[in-house]
Design a protein around this motif. Structure first.
Motif, mmCIF file in Angstrom:
data_model
loop_
_atom_site.group_PDB
_atom_site.id
_atom_site.type_symbol
_atom_site.label_atom_id
_atom_site.label_comp_id
_atom_site.label_asym_id
_atom_site.label_seq_id
_atom_site.Cartn_x
_atom_site.Cartn_y
_atom_site.Cartn_z
ATOM 1 N N LEU A 1 0.825 -1.202 0.000
ATOM 2 C CA LEU A 1 0.000 0.000 0.000
ATOM 3 C C LEU A 1 0.862 1.256 0.000
ATOM 4 O O LEU A 1 0.605 2.206 -0.748
ATOM 5 N N LYS A 2 1.893 1.261 0.853
ATOM 6 C CA LYS A 2 2.760 2.437 0.925
ATOM 7 C C LYS A 2 3.472 2.673 -0.396
ATOM 8 O O LYS A 2 3.604 3.809 -0.865
ATOM 9 N N GLY A 3 3.933 1.589 -1.029
ATOM 10 C CA GLY A 3 4.605 1.739 -2.311
ATOM 11 C C GLY A 3 3.686 2.294 -3.381
ATOM 12 O O GLY A 3 4.075 3.176 -4.161
ATOM 13 N N CYS A 4 2.443 1.798 -3.421
ATOM 14 C CA CYS A 4 1.477 2.280 -4.413
ATOM 15 C C CYS A 4 1.136 3.752 -4.177
ATOM 16 O O CYS A 4 1.078 4.547 -5.119
ATOM 17 N N CYS B 1 -8.503 -2.052 2.482
ATOM 18 C CA CYS B 1 -7.675 -2.137 3.699
ATOM 19 C C CYS B 1 -7.183 -0.777 4.193
ATOM 20 O O CYS B 1 -6.154 -0.703 4.869
ATOM 21 N N LEU B 2 -7.896 0.300 3.877
ATOM 22 C CA LEU B 2 -7.474 1.627 4.325
ATOM 23 C C LEU B 2 -8.511 2.266 5.243
ATOM 24 O O LEU B 2 -8.607 3.498 5.311
ATOM 25 N N ASP B 3 -9.261 1.461 5.970
ATOM 26 C CA ASP B 3 -10.307 2.015 6.840
ATOM 27 C C ASP B 3 -9.721 2.953 7.891
ATOM 28 O O ASP B 3 -10.281 4.017 8.170
ATOM 29 N N ALA B 4 -8.580 2.569 8.492
ATOM 30 C CA ALA B 4 -7.976 3.415 9.525
ATOM 31 C C ALA B 4 -7.481 4.732 8.940
ATOM 32 O O ALA B 4 -7.607 5.788 9.566
ATOM 33 N N VAL B 5 -6.934 4.689 7.728
ATOM 34 C CA VAL B 5 -6.471 5.908 7.053
ATOM 35 C C VAL B 5 -7.657 6.814 6.741
ATOM 36 O O VAL B 5 -7.612 8.027 6.954
#
Length: 378
Positions: free
Chosen positions: A140-143, A236-240
């Motif tokens: 995710l961070k790379g994308c 998978c980015l609910d917290a973000v």
């Protein structure tokens, strides 16, 4: 990280702990305690050498084993949870498993072979969960990094702010020892993505000025919602998303606290954004910290961390002029870089990456870049 995985055993009977340690110490680094709160503290600490498995008795005087494992799940979700239970507590044990809080339960007394097999499976489960999470985070961070850097090529003034906020968040999180700081860093970057809808005048306002009209103020207020709409398409980015949704414009006077139940990451990012806006428009850093303190919104620890990390740079920091051939990866630009036609290529505060370096060199080769390049003297 230790070569052997750490196993945490919790029971109010010391002789039970002695038995667990005796059977497990050959293969694992065994930590024991009779106190539930001490066990939870151990889970929260030592993130460089995390606890792979926690084993707890179901019956204890201060807190039930099920309650301990529920809290353990929140504190250290990668830690596999195992429950020790007697036949009389079978219903509670089954309920705990059905609620998803327990990997497995063992009946007391537990034969050593069954104990070792269960802990081996639990330790493997912890290793797999941790590896999957780390792979997902890296992917995710790379994308996101690639997306933001690509957008920065087209909108350098806009996305240099995203890069600046991310680096400041990273330093504050390091200062505070924040776990899973990548979520706040990603929110700092992706929280700016809605700004691609802004006209040039509103982008200038975003950098720390005051809206010129109610229409511009409405545009800035809508940015968290626009960013959330983009993030909703990424799994998978609910917290973000939760951090981004709680952000408020930094031009409000007076500033108001975030909405109730805002996560701690949202508070941290909001403080960083307010601090960055004040310093970017020319306020000295110590005065900016004092201004944030006077608002009585952000915690003292957070303000101290901001003061310690000391970013953005002051205008009187030492800078040096370099030729493009001397520009290196990791250099921080102390001034904007323009093309020969006056187009902004890279903004001050940007850290040079390989793609930014290629961009500048391509303009240099074609004769379409002029003017000096200044970097912050490390």
């Amino acid at each position: 990280m230790s070569a052997r995985q750490r196993i945490l055993c919790l029971d109010d009977a010391p002789y039970v702990l002695d038995g667990l340690r005796r059977h497990l110490h050959v293969d694992y680094n065994v930590v024991t305690t009779t106190q539930p709160h001490e066990a939870l503290d151990l889970l929260a600490a030592d993130k460089g050498d995390p606890i792979a498995v926690i084993i707890t008795d179901i019956r204890m005087p201060q807190m039930t084993g099920v309650d301990v494992l529920k809290r353990a799940r929140r504190i250290s979700p990668d830690t596999t949870r195992v429950l020790l239970t007697g036949v009389a507590d079978m219903r509670s044990a089954i309920a705990a498993i059905n609620q998803g809080h327990v990997f497995r339960f063992m009946l007391k007394p537990c034969p050593p072979e069954d104990l070792k097999a269960t802990i081996a499976a639990a330790a493997t489960q912890s290793r797999l969960v941790r590896a999957e999470r780390e792979l997902l985070e890296a992917t995710l961070k790379g994308c996101v990094d690639a997306l933001v850097e690509t957008l920065a090529m087209a909108q350098p003034a806009l996305f240099s702010r995203a890069s600046r906020l991310r680096r400041l968040v990273q330093r504050v999180c390091q200062q505070l020892g924040v776990v899973d700081s990548w979520q706040i860093e990603m929110a700092a970057q992706m929280g700016e993505i809605g700004a691609i809808t802004l006209p040039p005048s509103a982008i200038a306002v975003l950098e720390g000025g005051t809206p010129n009209s109610p229409a511009e103020a409405d545009m800035l207020a809508s940015l968290p919602k626009l960013a959330d709409d983009v993030l909703a398409r990424i799994p998978c980015l609910d917290a973000v998303r939760e951090i981004v949704r709680h952000q408020l414009p930094t031009d409000r006077n007076p500033m108001v606290p975030l909405r109730p139940h805002a996560p701690s990451g949202a508070w941290l990012l909001q403080a960083v954004r307010e601090y960055d806006a004040l310093v970017w428009r020319g306020m000295p850093r110590d005065v900016a910290i004092a201004a944030l303190s006077s608002r009585k919104i952000h915690s003292r620890d957070l303000l101290i961390a901001l003061a310690v990390v000391g970013w953005p740079r002051l205008s009187n920091d030492t800078v040096r002029e370099v030729d493009l051939d001397e520009l290196a990866l990791g250099d921080e630009l102390a001034g904007d870089v323009y093309s020969a036609k006056g187009m902004l290529l890279v903004t001050r505060g940007q850290v040079i990456t390989d793609r930014l370096l290629i961009r500048l060199r391509n303009y240099e080769v074609t004769g379409d870049r002029e003017g000096p390049v200044f970097v912050v003297d490390a």
